[in-house]
Design a protein around this motif. Structure first.
Motif, mmCIF file in Angstrom:
data_model
loop_
_atom_site.group_PDB
_atom_site.id
_atom_site.type_symbol
_atom_site.label_atom_id
_atom_site.label_comp_id
_atom_site.label_asym_id
_atom_site.label_seq_id
_atom_site.Cartn_x
_atom_site.Cartn_y
_atom_site.Cartn_z
ATOM 1 N N TYR A 13 -31.529 0.463 20.615
ATOM 2 C CA TYR A 13 -32.663 0.118 19.771
ATOM 3 C C TYR A 13 -33.318 -1.127 20.370
ATOM 4 N N ALA A 14 -34.581 -1.008 20.787
ATOM 5 C CA ALA A 14 -35.211 -2.086 21.556
ATOM 6 C C ALA A 14 -36.406 -2.676 20.829
ATOM 7 N N MET A 15 -36.496 -3.999 20.851
ATOM 8 C CA MET A 15 -37.690 -4.680 20.389
ATOM 9 C C MET A 15 -38.746 -4.617 21.484
ATOM 10 N N SER A 16 -39.975 -4.950 21.157
ATOM 11 C CA SER A 16 -41.059 -4.939 22.127
ATOM 12 C C SER A 16 -40.930 -6.118 23.083
ATOM 13 N N VAL A 17 -40.907 -5.840 24.385
ATOM 14 C CA VAL A 17 -40.826 -6.907 25.384
ATOM 15 C C VAL A 17 -42.062 -7.795 25.311
ATOM 16 N N GLN A 18 -43.223 -7.185 25.097
ATOM 17 C CA GLN A 18 -44.453 -7.966 24.998
ATOM 18 C C GLN A 18 -44.393 -8.914 23.811
ATOM 19 N N CYS A 116 -21.790 -2.318 17.090
ATOM 20 C CA CYS A 116 -23.238 -2.535 17.184
ATOM 21 C C CYS A 116 -23.512 -3.937 17.720
ATOM 22 N N PRO A 117 -23.614 -4.098 19.040
ATOM 23 C CA PRO A 117 -23.956 -5.407 19.597
ATOM 24 C C PRO A 117 -25.449 -5.689 19.418
ATOM 25 N N VAL A 118 -25.771 -6.926 19.016
ATOM 26 C CA VAL A 118 -27.151 -7.359 18.825
ATOM 27 C C VAL A 118 -27.363 -8.565 19.718
ATOM 28 N N ASP A 119 -28.315 -8.482 20.647
ATOM 29 C CA ASP A 119 -28.462 -9.568 21.609
ATOM 30 C C ASP A 119 -29.908 -9.643 22.085
ATOM 31 N N ILE A 120 -30.290 -10.835 22.546
ATOM 32 C CA ILE A 120 -31.644 -11.055 23.037
ATOM 33 C C ILE A 120 -31.799 -10.627 24.493
ATOM 34 N N SER A 121 -30.667 -10.418 25.190
ATOM 35 C CA SER A 121 -30.705 -10.010 26.597
ATOM 36 C C SER A 121 -30.494 -8.506 26.708
ATOM 37 N N SER A 122 -31.542 -7.793 27.071
ATOM 38 C CA SER A 122 -31.458 -6.343 27.219
ATOM 39 C C SER A 122 -30.490 -5.951 28.330
ATOM 40 N N THR A 123 -30.540 -6.677 29.438
ATOM 41 C CA THR A 123 -29.659 -6.368 30.566
ATOM 42 C C THR A 123 -28.196 -6.508 30.176
ATOM 43 N N HIS A 142 -24.077 1.410 19.117
ATOM 44 C CA HIS A 142 -25.480 1.327 18.732
ATOM 45 C C HIS A 142 -25.947 -0.079 19.109
ATOM 46 N N ALA A 143 -26.608 -0.220 20.251
ATOM 47 C CA ALA A 143 -27.005 -1.527 20.772
ATOM 48 C C ALA A 143 -28.414 -1.863 20.301
ATOM 49 N N LEU A 144 -28.585 -3.085 19.792
ATOM 50 C CA LEU A 144 -29.882 -3.521 19.270
ATOM 51 C C LEU A 144 -30.375 -4.722 20.064
ATOM 52 N N HIS A 145 -31.472 -4.530 20.813
ATOM 53 C CA HIS A 145 -32.108 -5.623 21.539
ATOM 54 C C HIS A 145 -33.100 -6.283 20.604
ATOM 55 N N ALA A 146 -32.752 -7.482 20.120
ATOM 56 C CA ALA A 146 -33.597 -8.129 19.116
ATOM 57 C C ALA A 146 -33.288 -9.612 19.059
ATOM 58 N N ASP A 147 -34.242 -10.368 18.560
ATOM 59 C CA ASP A 147 -34.058 -11.780 18.256
ATOM 60 C C ASP A 147 -33.644 -11.858 16.781
ATOM 61 N N GLY A 150 -33.688 -15.890 13.367
ATOM 62 C CA GLY A 150 -34.334 -16.179 12.088
ATOM 63 C C GLY A 150 -34.310 -15.005 11.145
ATOM 64 N N ARG A 151 -33.869 -13.846 11.650
ATOM 65 C CA ARG A 151 -33.956 -12.628 10.846
ATOM 66 C C ARG A 151 -32.723 -11.752 11.031
ATOM 67 N N PRO A 152 -31.621 -12.115 10.395
ATOM 68 C CA PRO A 152 -30.456 -11.226 10.494
ATOM 69 C C PRO A 152 -30.711 -9.844 9.915
ATOM 70 N N ASP A 153 -31.764 -9.721 9.117
ATOM 71 C CA ASP A 153 -32.065 -8.413 8.528
ATOM 72 C C ASP A 153 -32.558 -7.395 9.558
ATOM 73 N N VAL A 154 -32.721 -7.790 10.837
ATOM 74 C CA VAL A 154 -33.073 -6.797 11.863
ATOM 75 C C VAL A 154 -32.012 -5.716 11.964
ATOM 76 N N VAL A 155 -30.785 -6.015 11.521
ATOM 77 C CA VAL A 155 -29.729 -5.003 11.613
ATOM 78 C C VAL A 155 -29.960 -3.851 10.642
#
Length: 330
Positions: A13-18, A116-123, A142-147, A150-155
């Protein structure tokens, strides 16, 4: 965005790089215009920064990694007994090195489980997911690329009914006291009645132990700190001459925290094309790049109480340098 990977045991699950780059530019513009220049420590963790942090964890001075690891080695089975079969959701997972002690207990139980690892580094996420799928045949990742800072609710983007949220490495200490309280309240708000929250916390101790952990003799932590200047050069068109800045680590006794700074060795002006600014530095002026707050057990209990979380279990390393705390919702 959910990305299928061709492996039925992995979803990404990826956040927008832009969007992430826009956020980086905004935070740099805001932080470097402040009276005390500052940058959020989450920006340490690009690919190079994540690699340097892994090196830091192996340094003789860096007790937090070893202390927390020792707790896992001694007590992972007890933690698993509390968590049972809940999906494990890890904020700031990195390489999940310590977490593997807990994942190994899941694996030995012989039943399918979800990590479910959640991390800011996609690599880092992709590399870690691949390693875990090879190591554990019962795991689904289930890997989540996200910041998430400030928002733990991204999970909530993850398709989970029940979960064990975990936040290791004393990363909560990077937040201000106010940010910590907000993060814990928001974490509690996404927990169901059967969910749990496992938190790693570095405890207060002598500055003679604390300061070398953030200013090692080999200079790895200095390179980690300075890497954020390289990142601004690369991603935002900055023109920092990294040689004109030095790493500073100190203990602020009044605030109960380690501080890391980047100090300008000279008066200088640095253009940053990506934010359309020229940033001026006086000789000796610093960018405050990290806080690492230290806590007592009573502090941890009180933090949970104000977030409607009850401290149910605690585990310590033999030196009582570090604490793993298990919370349940009120």
């Amino acid at each position: 965005m959910t990305q299928m990977t061709g492996n039925e045991r992995l979803r990404f699950y990826a956040m927008s790089v832009q969007s992430h780059r826009q956020t980086f530019a905004r935070d740099v513009a805001h932080g470097l215009a402040a009276p005390q220049k500052c940058l959020p420590p989450k920006y340490f963790y690009d690919e190079r920064g994540s690699q340097l942090y892994e090196q830091i964890c192996n340094l003789p001075e860096y007790y937090p990694y070893r202390s927390e690891r020792d707790i896992f080695i001694a007590h992972a089975s007890e933690m698993h007994a509390e968590i049972e079969s809940l999906a494990l959701v890890e904020f700031g997972s990195g390489s999940a090195t310590k977490t593997r002690h807990l994942l190994a207990v899941y694996e030995r139980a012989g039943r399918p489980f979800t990590y479910c690892p959640v991390d800011i580094s996609s690599t880092m996420l992709r590399e870690t997911a691949a390693e875990l799928l090879r190591a554990y045949r019962h795991v689904t990742v289930h890997a989540l690329h996200a910041d998430f800072t400030g928002r733990p609710d991204v999970v909530r983007r993850l398709p989970l009914e029940k979960k064990a949220l975990v936040f290791f490495g004393s990363s909560l200490g990077n937040f201000t006291r106010e940010e910590s309280a907000v993060f814990l309240r928001r974490t509690a708000a996404i927990m169901g009645p059967e969910d749990v929250f496992l938190l790693g916390i570095d405890l207060k101790k002598s500055p003679e132990i604390l300061v070398p952990a953030y200013d090692d003799a080999q200079g790895v932590t200095a390179a980690f700190n300075l890497n954020v200047l390289h990142r601004m050069n690369r991603e935002l068109g900055g023109q920092f001459d990294v040689r004109t800045f030095e790493h500073v680590a100190l203990y602020n006794d009044e605030q109960g925290r380690i501080e890391m700074h980047l100090r300008s060795r000279q008066a200088q002006q640095v253009p940053i094309a990506g934010i359309e600014q020229v940033v001026s530095f006086a000789a000796g002026e610093t960018i405050h790049t990290e806080n690492s707050y230290k806590y007592t057990v009573d502090d941890v209990r009180e933090l949970g109480h104000h977030a409607n979380l009850v401290l149910r279990r605690t585990w310590f390393d033999p030196q009582r340098y570090f604490l793993l705390a298990l919370f349940r919702p009120l």
